[in-house]
Design a protein around this motif. Structure first.
Motif, PDB file in Angstrom:
ATOM      1  N   ALA A 170       8.805  20.276  -1.964  1.00 33.37           N
ATOM      2  CA  ALA A 170       7.778  20.548  -2.838  1.00 33.37           C
ATOM      3  C   ALA A 170       7.455  22.337  -2.564  1.00 33.37           C
ATOM      4  CB  ALA A 170       6.493  19.916  -2.355  1.00 33.37           C
ATOM      5  N   PHE A 171       6.837  22.418  -3.697  1.00 39.37           N
ATOM      6  CA  PHE A 171       6.482  23.988  -3.611  1.00 39.37           C
ATOM      7  C   PHE A 171       5.319  24.144  -2.524  1.00 39.37           C
ATOM      8  CE2 PHE A 171       8.319  24.230  -8.005  1.00 39.37           C
ATOM      9  CZ  PHE A 171       9.375  25.131  -7.747  1.00 39.37           C
ATOM     10  N   GLU A 172       5.265  25.480  -1.850  1.00 39.37           N
ATOM     11  CA  GLU A 172       4.285  25.483  -0.734  1.00 39.37           C
ATOM     12  C   GLU A 172       3.026  25.497  -1.280  1.00 39.37           C
ATOM     13  OE1 GLU A 172       4.793  29.380   1.064  1.00 39.37           O
ATOM     14  OE2 GLU A 172       4.577  30.452  -0.985  1.00 39.37           O
ATOM     15  N   GLU A 173       2.675  25.832  -2.662  1.00 41.25           N
ATOM     16  CA  GLU A 173       1.425  25.659  -3.006  1.00 41.25           C
ATOM     17  C   GLU A 173       0.889  24.439  -3.341  1.00 41.25           C
ATOM     18  OE1 GLU A 173       2.154  27.021  -7.520  1.00 41.25           O
ATOM     19  OE2 GLU A 173       1.840  28.589  -6.081  1.00 41.25           O
ATOM     20  N   ASN A 174       1.596  23.273  -3.338  1.00 42.27           N
ATOM     21  CA  ASN A 174       1.687  21.828  -3.833  1.00 42.27           C
ATOM     22  C   ASN A 174       1.151  21.022  -2.607  1.00 42.27           C
ATOM     23  OD1 ASN A 174       1.440  19.307  -4.951  1.00 42.27           O
ATOM     24  ND2 ASN A 174       3.358  19.546  -5.928  1.00 42.27           N
ATOM     25  N   ASP A 175       0.002  21.347  -1.985  1.00 45.98           N
ATOM     26  CA  ASP A 175      -0.567  20.803  -0.958  1.00 45.98           C
ATOM     27  C   ASP A 175      -0.623  19.134  -1.150  1.00 45.98           C
ATOM     28  OD1 ASP A 175      -1.151  23.037   0.560  1.00 45.98           O
ATOM     29  OD2 ASP A 175      -3.177  23.297  -0.430  1.00 45.98           O
ATOM     30  N   GLY A 176      -0.944  18.743  -2.322  1.00 46.11           N
ATOM     31  CA  GLY A 176      -1.004  17.174  -2.472  1.00 46.11           C
ATOM     32  C   GLY A 176       0.237  16.579  -2.282  1.00 46.11           C
ATOM     33  N   SER A 177       1.449  17.010  -2.793  1.00 44.85           N
ATOM     34  CA  SER A 177       2.656  16.535  -2.512  1.00 44.85           C
ATOM     35  C   SER A 177       3.191  16.688  -0.910  1.00 44.85           C
ATOM     36  CB  SER A 177       3.720  17.241  -3.433  1.00 44.85           C
ATOM     37  OG  SER A 177       3.536  16.723  -4.670  1.00 44.85           O
ATOM     38  N   LEU A 178       2.993  17.847  -0.447  1.00 45.16           N
ATOM     39  CA  LEU A 178       3.148  17.947   1.082  1.00 45.16           C
ATOM     40  C   LEU A 178       2.617  17.169   1.899  1.00 45.16           C
ATOM     41  CD1 LEU A 178       3.360  22.129   0.869  1.00 45.16           C
ATOM     42  CD2 LEU A 178       5.347  20.196   1.099  1.00 45.16           C
ATOM     43  N   ASN A 179       1.160  16.662   1.526  1.00 42.09           N
ATOM     44  CA  ASN A 179       0.485  15.924   2.316  1.00 42.09           C
ATOM     45  C   ASN A 179       0.848  14.352   2.237  1.00 42.09           C
ATOM     46  OD1 ASN A 179      -1.390  17.889   3.472  1.00 42.09           O
ATOM     47  ND2 ASN A 179      -2.696  17.501   1.705  1.00 42.09           N
ATOM     48  N   VAL A 180       1.504  14.185   1.008  1.00 46.08           N
ATOM     49  CA  VAL A 180       2.047  12.665   0.837  1.00 46.08           C
ATOM     50  C   VAL A 180       3.371  12.616   1.664  1.00 46.08           C
ATOM     51  CG1 VAL A 180       3.281  11.137  -0.876  1.00 46.08           C
ATOM     52  CG2 VAL A 180       0.902  12.497  -1.447  1.00 46.08           C
ATOM     53  N   LEU A 181       4.295  13.708   1.546  1.00 53.30           N
ATOM     54  CA  LEU A 181       5.379  13.418   2.410  1.00 53.30           C
ATOM     55  C   LEU A 181       5.255  13.608   3.750  1.00 53.30           C
ATOM     56  CD1 LEU A 181       7.461  16.184   0.072  1.00 53.30           C
ATOM     57  CD2 LEU A 181       7.966  13.598   0.283  1.00 53.30           C
ATOM     58  N   ALA A 182       4.168  14.336   4.344  1.00 51.22           N
ATOM     59  CA  ALA A 182       4.084  14.333   5.842  1.00 51.22           C
ATOM     60  C   ALA A 182       3.324  12.867   6.063  1.00 51.22           C
ATOM     61  CB  ALA A 182       2.990  15.412   6.167  1.00 51.22           C
ATOM     62  N   LYS A 183       2.531  12.397   5.493  1.00 54.51           N
ATOM     63  CA  LYS A 183       1.747  11.053   5.711  1.00 54.51           C
ATOM     64  C   LYS A 183       2.944   9.979   5.905  1.00 54.51           C
ATOM     65  CE  LYS A 183      -1.531   7.554   3.927  1.00 54.51           C
ATOM     66  NZ  LYS A 183      -2.342   7.196   2.856  1.00 54.51           N
ATOM     67  N   ASN A 184       4.149  10.180   5.073  1.00 51.32           N
ATOM     68  CA  ASN A 184       5.276   9.222   4.994  1.00 51.32           C
ATOM     69  C   ASN A 184       6.149   9.673   6.070  1.00 51.32           C
ATOM     70  OD1 ASN A 184       5.157   7.071   2.989  1.00 51.32           O
ATOM     71  ND2 ASN A 184       4.111   8.604   2.020  1.00 51.32           N
ATOM     72  N   GLY A 185       5.908  10.706   6.960  1.00 49.87           N
ATOM     73  CA  GLY A 185       6.771  11.078   8.028  1.00 49.87           C
ATOM     74  C   GLY A 185       7.842  12.040   7.871  1.00 49.87           C
TER      75      GLY A 185
END
Length: 79
Positions: free
Chosen positions: A25-40
């Protein structure tokens, strides 16, 4: 989105038998990065990438991956 991501990841590991799932995800896309992190998903690198939405402006893409080993460990803890 977290539930949808989890379903896709489970399908990849359980049905397709892959050893690693990659995304980004693009670095400014906090929502997508958070979803990915939440899923490990773990960050494995960055790279400049052209954004069509921004008129081909270079934006930093954060590359992530989730290995089967980490996915299995997360599932074992969740049970």
């Amino acid at each position: 989105m977290s539930e949808a991501t989890e379903a896709v990841v489970d399908y990849c590991f359980e049905t397709l038998g892959v050893t690693k799932v990659t995304s980004g995800a693009f670095e400014e896309n906090d929502g997508s990065l958070n979803v990915l992190a939440k899923n490990g998903f773990q960050t494995v690198g960055t790279q400049p990438e052209k954004s069509r939405a921004r008129g081909e402006e270079d934006i930093t893409l954060i590359n992530v991956e989730l290995t089967r080993d980490l996915w299995e460990a997360m599932r074992a803890v969740a049970v």
